[in-house]
Design a protein around this motif. Structure first.
Motif, PDB file in Angstrom:
ATOM      1  N   SER A 199      65.307  45.633 -29.971  1.00  0.00           N
ATOM      2  CA  SER A 199      65.966  46.267 -28.834  1.00  0.00           C
ATOM      3  C   SER A 199      66.964  47.342 -29.268  1.00  0.00           C
ATOM      4  N   LEU A 200      67.200  47.439 -30.575  1.00  0.00           N
ATOM      5  CA  LEU A 200      68.195  48.392 -31.065  1.00  0.00           C
ATOM      6  C   LEU A 200      67.561  49.747 -31.370  1.00  0.00           C
ATOM      7  N   VAL A 218      60.605  61.573 -33.733  1.00  0.00           N
ATOM      8  CA  VAL A 218      60.540  60.164 -33.353  1.00  0.00           C
ATOM      9  C   VAL A 218      59.519  59.449 -34.232  1.00  0.00           C
ATOM     10  N   ASN A 219      59.853  58.246 -34.663  1.00  0.00           N
ATOM     11  CA  ASN A 219      58.931  57.410 -35.424  1.00  0.00           C
ATOM     12  C   ASN A 219      57.794  56.965 -34.500  1.00  0.00           C
ATOM     13  N   LYS A 248      55.740  53.325 -29.765  1.00  0.00           N
ATOM     14  CA  LYS A 248      54.877  52.343 -29.091  1.00  0.00           C
ATOM     15  C   LYS A 248      55.666  51.087 -28.752  1.00  0.00           C
ATOM     16  N   LEU A 249      56.445  50.600 -29.741  1.00  0.00           N
ATOM     17  CA  LEU A 249      57.099  49.303 -29.573  1.00  0.00           C
ATOM     18  C   LEU A 249      58.365  49.345 -28.715  1.00  0.00           C
ATOM     19  N   LYS A 250      59.014  50.480 -28.676  1.00  0.00           N
ATOM     20  CA  LYS A 250      60.251  50.616 -27.885  1.00  0.00           C
ATOM     21  C   LYS A 250      60.058  51.701 -26.836  1.00  0.00           C
ATOM     22  N   ARG A 251      58.837  51.731 -26.305  1.00  0.00           N
ATOM     23  CA  ARG A 251      58.400  52.853 -25.486  1.00  0.00           C
ATOM     24  C   ARG A 251      59.337  53.221 -24.341  1.00  0.00           C
ATOM     25  N   SER A 252      59.715  52.215 -23.512  1.00  0.00           N
ATOM     26  CA  SER A 252      60.459  52.586 -22.307  1.00  0.00           C
ATOM     27  C   SER A 252      61.839  53.152 -22.642  1.00  0.00           C
ATOM     28  N   THR A 253      62.526  52.538 -23.612  1.00  0.00           N
ATOM     29  CA  THR A 253      63.856  53.036 -23.985  1.00  0.00           C
ATOM     30  C   THR A 253      63.762  54.425 -24.607  1.00  0.00           C
ATOM     31  N   LEU A 254      62.811  54.595 -25.527  1.00  0.00           N
ATOM     32  CA  LEU A 254      62.689  55.893 -26.208  1.00  0.00           C
ATOM     33  C   LEU A 254      62.239  56.992 -25.248  1.00  0.00           C
TER      34      LEU A 254
END
Ligand code: ATP
Ligand code: MG
Length: 223
Positions: A6-7, A193-194, A199-205
């Motif tokens: 989440s970070l 962006v990595n 993919k894994l932190k899609r909505s936040t990013l």
């Protein structure tokens, strides 16, 4: 991507990129808790418990993001071209830290004649990839000398005939009796962006990228 799912870790370099990214962060609702010029900390908290900033050398930003030491970062096009951009998603030109990449020589050096004669010229630069490509496109033979700083000194000491460097106002060149003889390309900083993090932190990013995009457009509209 950084370990905690989440970070969000944002890589920035101190100086103009940090200073010019701050207003964009602010527009995205993110305020950095500390001034990097006043603290020795390398990891800075923000008002968002899920967002932190790491301070790295400008040339290391793409590497941190590529290998997931940071989820995203801000890097100059100059740095990205030398790095190659592997593993990086580059969604946005932030239009900050603007300058140009140029060829410069001593004011008494006849660059046009040197290029025309087809002789080899010696070029000192930190940007060997861009410089090699530029002179290859022109059909000019060059010996490239890799430097890490103070490129202005190279033509003055006889180390090289020309340099490839970043220029903004031109006052550093002028103070050292150098003249700009070619503009290679305009330079500004981009968001990187990595790809796995995306993919894994899609909505936040995605939300962050959109906020940066909106802030950047505001900047453009004001110009
Ligand atoms: P260091 O100064 O620590 O050796 P650096 O020169 O790579 O590292 P900065 O001078 O802060 O770091 O430059 C960071 C980025 O800012 C560069 O990669 C480039 O994109 C941009 N930049 C560099 N020089 C200028 C300039 N004169 N005007 C505007 N932007 C610049
Ligand atoms: Mg510098």
């Amino acid at each position: 991507m950084t370990r905690d799912a989440s970070l969000i870790t944002l890589a920035l370099s101190k100086g103009r990129i940090f200073d010019e990214t701050l207003p964009l962060l602010k527009a995205a609702g993110i305020e950095v808790a500390e001034d990097p010029e006043k603290s020795r900390k390398l990891i800075l908290a923000t008002n968002r418990p899920d967002v932190r900033v790491v301070l790295v050398r400008a040339t290391d930003v793409p590497t941190y993001v590529q290998y997931g030491g940071a989820d995203l970062g801000v890097a100059g096009k100059d740095v990205l071209l030398e790095h190659g951009g592997q593993g990086l998603y580059q969604p946005l030109d932030l239009n900050i830290a603007r300058c140009r990449m140029s060829v410069a020589v001593r004011d008494d050096f006849d660059y046009a004649a040197a290029v025309k004669q087809g002789s080899r010229i010696r070029v000192a630069t930190k940007y060997t990839t861009v410089a090699r490509q530029h002179f290859a496109d022109k059909g000019v033979h060059v010996d490239l000398i890799k430097l890490y700083g103070s490129m202005e000194l190279a033509p003055l000491t006889g180390l090289a005939d020309a340099i490839v460097d970043l220029v903004s106002t031109g006052s550093t060149l002028k103070a050292n009796h150098l003249v700009e003889v070619e503009h290679i390309m305009p330079i500004s900083s981009r968001l990187v962006v990595n790809q796995a993090a995306l993919k894994l932190k899609r909505s936040t990013l995605r939300a962050l990228i959109d906020a940066f995009a909106a802030a950047t457009n505001v900047n453009l509209a004001k110009e």
